[in-house]
Design a protein around this motif. Sequence first.
Motif, short mmCIF file in Angstrom:
data_model
loop_
_atom_site.label_atom_id
_atom_site.label_comp_id
_atom_site.label_asym_id
_atom_site.label_seq_id
_atom_site.Cartn_x
_atom_site.Cartn_y
_atom_site.Cartn_z
N LEU A 148 -0.48 -59.89 23.54
CA LEU A 148 0.61 -58.92 23.46
C LEU A 148 1.93 -59.55 23.90
O LEU A 148 2.99 -59.24 23.35
CB LEU A 148 0.30 -57.70 24.32
CG LEU A 148 -0.87 -56.83 23.85
CD1 LEU A 148 -1.12 -55.69 24.82
CD2 LEU A 148 -0.62 -56.30 22.44
N ALA A 149 1.88 -60.46 24.88
CA ALA A 149 3.10 -61.15 25.32
C ALA A 149 3.66 -62.01 24.18
O ALA A 149 4.88 -62.08 23.98
CB ALA A 149 2.80 -62.02 26.54
N VAL A 150 2.77 -62.65 23.43
CA VAL A 150 3.21 -63.46 22.28
C VAL A 150 3.91 -62.57 21.24
O VAL A 150 5.00 -62.91 20.74
CB VAL A 150 2.00 -64.17 21.64
CG1 VAL A 150 2.36 -64.76 20.28
CG2 VAL A 150 1.50 -65.27 22.56
N LEU A 151 3.31 -61.44 20.91
CA LEU A 151 3.90 -60.56 19.90
C LEU A 151 5.21 -59.94 20.38
O LEU A 151 6.17 -59.84 19.61
CB LEU A 151 2.90 -59.46 19.52
CG LEU A 151 1.60 -59.95 18.88
CD1 LEU A 151 0.68 -58.77 18.57
CD2 LEU A 151 1.88 -60.74 17.61
N PHE A 152 5.26 -59.56 21.65
CA PHE A 152 6.49 -59.00 22.21
C PHE A 152 7.62 -60.04 22.15
O PHE A 152 8.75 -59.73 21.76
CB PHE A 152 6.25 -58.55 23.65
CG PHE A 152 7.47 -57.95 24.31
CD1 PHE A 152 7.82 -56.63 24.05
CD2 PHE A 152 8.24 -58.70 25.18
CE1 PHE A 152 8.95 -56.07 24.66
CE2 PHE A 152 9.36 -58.15 25.78
CZ PHE A 152 9.72 -56.84 25.52
N ALA A 153 7.30 -61.27 22.53
CA ALA A 153 8.31 -62.34 22.50
C ALA A 153 8.77 -62.63 21.08
O ALA A 153 9.96 -62.83 20.83
CB ALA A 153 7.73 -63.61 23.14
N ALA A 154 7.83 -62.63 20.12
CA ALA A 154 8.19 -62.88 18.73
C ALA A 154 9.14 -61.82 18.20
O ALA A 154 10.14 -62.13 17.53
CB ALA A 154 6.92 -62.91 17.87
N LEU A 155 8.88 -60.57 18.53
CA LEU A 155 9.74 -59.47 18.08
C LEU A 155 11.11 -59.54 18.73
O LEU A 155 12.13 -59.29 18.08
CB LEU A 155 9.07 -58.14 18.39
CG LEU A 155 7.83 -57.82 17.54
CD1 LEU A 155 7.01 -56.72 18.19
CD2 LEU A 155 8.24 -57.42 16.12
N CYS A 156 11.15 -59.89 20.03
CA CYS A 156 12.44 -60.01 20.72
C CYS A 156 13.28 -61.13 20.11
O CYS A 156 14.49 -60.96 19.88
CB CYS A 156 12.21 -60.28 22.21
SG CYS A 156 11.61 -58.86 23.13
N GLY A 157 12.65 -62.28 19.83
CA GLY A 157 13.38 -63.39 19.23
C GLY A 157 13.94 -63.03 17.88
O GLY A 157 15.10 -63.33 17.55
N ALA A 158 13.14 -62.33 17.06
CA ALA A 158 13.58 -61.93 15.72
C ALA A 158 14.71 -60.91 15.81
O ALA A 158 15.70 -60.99 15.07
CB ALA A 158 12.41 -61.37 14.93
N ALA A 159 14.57 -59.92 16.70
CA ALA A 159 15.60 -58.89 16.82
C ALA A 159 16.92 -59.48 17.32
O ALA A 159 18.00 -59.11 16.85
CB ALA A 159 15.13 -57.79 17.76
N VAL A 160 16.85 -60.40 18.28
CA VAL A 160 18.06 -61.04 18.80
C VAL A 160 18.78 -61.80 17.68
O VAL A 160 20.01 -61.71 17.52
CB VAL A 160 17.71 -61.99 19.97
CG1 VAL A 160 18.88 -62.92 20.29
CG2 VAL A 160 17.33 -61.19 21.20
N TRP A 161 18.02 -62.54 16.86
CA TRP A 161 18.65 -63.27 15.76
C TRP A 161 19.24 -62.31 14.73
O TRP A 161 20.34 -62.55 14.22
CB TRP A 161 17.65 -64.21 15.09
CG TRP A 161 18.27 -64.97 13.96
CD1 TRP A 161 18.18 -64.71 12.63
CD2 TRP A 161 19.15 -66.10 14.09
NE1 TRP A 161 18.93 -65.60 11.91
CE2 TRP A 161 19.54 -66.46 12.78
CE3 TRP A 161 19.64 -66.83 15.16
CZ2 TRP A 161 20.40 -67.52 12.53
CZ3 TRP A 161 20.49 -67.89 14.92
CH2 TRP A 161 20.86 -68.22 13.62
N ASN A 162 18.54 -61.22 14.43
CA ASN A 162 19.08 -60.24 13.48
C ASN A 162 20.42 -59.69 13.95
O ASN A 162 21.37 -59.58 13.16
CB ASN A 162 18.10 -59.07 13.31
CG ASN A 162 16.90 -59.44 12.48
OD1 ASN A 162 16.87 -60.48 11.83
ND2 ASN A 162 15.90 -58.58 12.49
N LEU A 163 20.50 -59.35 15.23
CA LEU A 163 21.74 -58.79 15.76
C LEU A 163 22.85 -59.84 15.78
O LEU A 163 24.02 -59.53 15.50
CB LEU A 163 21.51 -58.23 17.17
CG LEU A 163 20.63 -56.97 17.21
CD1 LEU A 163 20.32 -56.61 18.66
CD2 LEU A 163 21.32 -55.81 16.51
N PHE A 164 22.49 -61.08 16.09
CA PHE A 164 23.49 -62.15 16.08
C PHE A 164 24.03 -62.37 14.68
O PHE A 164 25.25 -62.49 14.47
CB PHE A 164 22.86 -63.45 16.62
CG PHE A 164 23.77 -64.65 16.53
CD1 PHE A 164 24.90 -64.74 17.32
CD2 PHE A 164 23.49 -65.69 15.65
CE1 PHE A 164 25.75 -65.84 17.23
CE2 PHE A 164 24.32 -66.79 15.55
CZ PHE A 164 25.45 -66.86 16.35
#
Length: 331
Positions: A80-96
Amino acid sequence: MLLESALLAVVVAALVFAFTNGLHDAAHTIVTSIASRALTPWAAIPLAALMTLLGAFLGEGVARTIGQDLIDPIQGGDGLAVLFAALCGAAVWNLFAWYRGMPSSASHALVGGMIGAAMASAGEVRWGGVLTSFLLPMLVAPLLGWLLGYLIMLGILWLFRHTSPRSVNRGFKLAQSVSAATLALGNGLQDAQKTMGIVVLALVTVGHQSDYAVPSWVVVSSAAAISLGTATGGWRIMRTLGRRVSRIDPARGFAVEAAVSAIMGLTSLVWHAPVSSTHTTTSAIVGAGTARRLAEVRWAVFASIVKFWLLTVPAAAVVSACVYGLVRLVF
């Protein structure tokens, strides 16, 4: 109890990612219709949101690819930590990317996040699946977008070569109402499924289900989140695609929408591959522009966009790996 809380955090992060995906990808689903003045923004945005919502219910092949083919599921909290981190990284890049007004790929950001977080953990990346289900479609879809955009626009120029431009524009403004709706439908069919795939992978990780079938509540919540993001609109990216890359008239807008709709349907329903609708649309705009003449395209702007594309996967991977390390450090 802690595992259930972690699962809830992953589901919420997935829905936030879906919202940023809709916010980001709203630009390419409606920009050609708005730029050509075929639809007003207040008509185009609700239409795109509705058709994106409907498209999410038409299949789950892409969701299964995201869930099964890219990384090995890691059981328990670490997974779950892996999936949470993957989603956070993707969302941060989307917003950037949204902040910079650049048409980057939410799909590539998600896959980059999954790879980065898996590599930072004890997980395994399924490189064969990454090659066949991600890298190959990543290259093929934009090339197809350029080619189909070019060929459809070339056909329009030839078929209506003796027709007055005013009549052509009037006819294709009406046609764009249909092609824009079809494009948004394909966007829902592609992009909403990526969120579904992550949530299903989380459910498999904690043992809530053993297969990769998508539950109804996952479909509904993912569809609602991406549609809400689409309804919000991505005006910064629209300005880049609609004004800076190439001029878009109704005929050219129809050519782009028809080309991308066909590719989204093919890759979603037949290939089941997670492709970038943003990259495909941008390439189709360039292809339709070059059907008239090369000078129709602002190549310096397009080169900047391509550079941004190339940064997406490694940048999202690095952010996700850092988030994973932070989560492990804290918990």
